[in-house]
Design a protein around this motif. Structure first.
Motif, PDB file in Angstrom:
ATOM      1  N   ALA A  15       0.830  -1.201   0.000  1.00 48.97           N
ATOM      2  CA  ALA A  15       0.000   0.000   0.000  1.00 48.97           C
ATOM      3  C   ALA A  15       0.866   1.253   0.000  1.00 48.97           C
ATOM      4  O   ALA A  15       1.887   1.316   0.685  1.00 48.97           O
ATOM      5  N   CYS A  16       0.431   2.230  -0.787  1.00 48.12           N
ATOM      6  CA  CYS A  16       1.160   3.499  -0.830  1.00 48.12           C
ATOM      7  C   CYS A  16       0.166   4.641  -0.862  1.00 48.12           C
ATOM      8  O   CYS A  16      -1.038   4.437  -0.927  1.00 48.12           O
ATOM      9  N   ASP A  17       0.694   5.839  -0.858  1.00 45.03           N
ATOM     10  CA  ASP A  17      -0.146   7.021  -0.821  1.00 45.03           C
ATOM     11  C   ASP A  17      -0.114   7.773  -2.137  1.00 45.03           C
ATOM     12  O   ASP A  17      -1.135   8.177  -2.654  1.00 45.03           O
ATOM     13  N   ALA A  18       1.065   7.910  -2.698  1.00 40.85           N
ATOM     14  CA  ALA A  18       1.217   8.789  -3.848  1.00 40.85           C
ATOM     15  C   ALA A  18       1.304   8.049  -5.179  1.00 40.85           C
ATOM     16  O   ALA A  18       1.448   8.680  -6.215  1.00 40.85           O
ATOM     17  N   GLY A  19       1.225   6.725  -5.160  1.00 42.81           N
ATOM     18  CA  GLY A  19       1.332   5.985  -6.405  1.00 42.81           C
ATOM     19  C   GLY A  19       2.722   6.041  -7.007  1.00 42.81           C
ATOM     20  O   GLY A  19       2.892   6.015  -8.219  1.00 42.81           O
ATOM     21  N   MET A  20       3.708   6.134  -6.145  1.00 37.01           N
ATOM     22  CA  MET A  20       5.091   6.223  -6.606  1.00 37.01           C
ATOM     23  C   MET A  20       5.529   4.903  -7.227  1.00 37.01           C
ATOM     24  O   MET A  20       5.100   3.837  -6.823  1.00 37.01           O
TER      25      MET A  20
END
Length: 103
Positions: A15-20
């Motif tokens: 899981a991530c926040d910024a779609g890096m």
């Protein structure tokens, strides 16, 4: 401290926040490492973590948000390094060997 039974993990979410791209690379690496173990590895935004996730790995500064987004009892494994993180490696080893790991 969280305990993960590697033998029961069937779905692992990065899981991530910024779609890096780095978290997508981690998901791809884990997918390759666990392909022979019957584990589905997917990438997800923090606010879209599937309810059927057995374990979630996420960057350490996002761990509290991930814990708030998952079903109660779903282990969240924070990591500091996108590649070669020791806690993620311990989870992978537990899944491959069908053992339990405490983090």
């Amino acid at each position: 401290m969280v305990t993960i039974d590697g033998a029961s993990v069937k779905k692992l979410i990065v899981a991530c926040d910024a779609g890096m791209g780095s978290s997508i690379m981690l998901a791809t690496t884990l997918k390759k490492q666990l392909s022979e173990n019957g584990v589905t590895v997917d990438h997800s935004a923090l606010d879209q973590i599937p309810a059927d996730a057995d374990v979630v790995v996420t960057q350490n500064n996002l761990a509290d948000r991930a814990r708030a987004a998952v079903a109660e009892g779903t282990p969240v494994v924070p990591f500091q390094l996108f590649m070669g993180d020791p806690d993620v490696a311990r989870v992978v080893d537990a899944i491959k060997n069908g053992t339990t790991v405490e983090l």
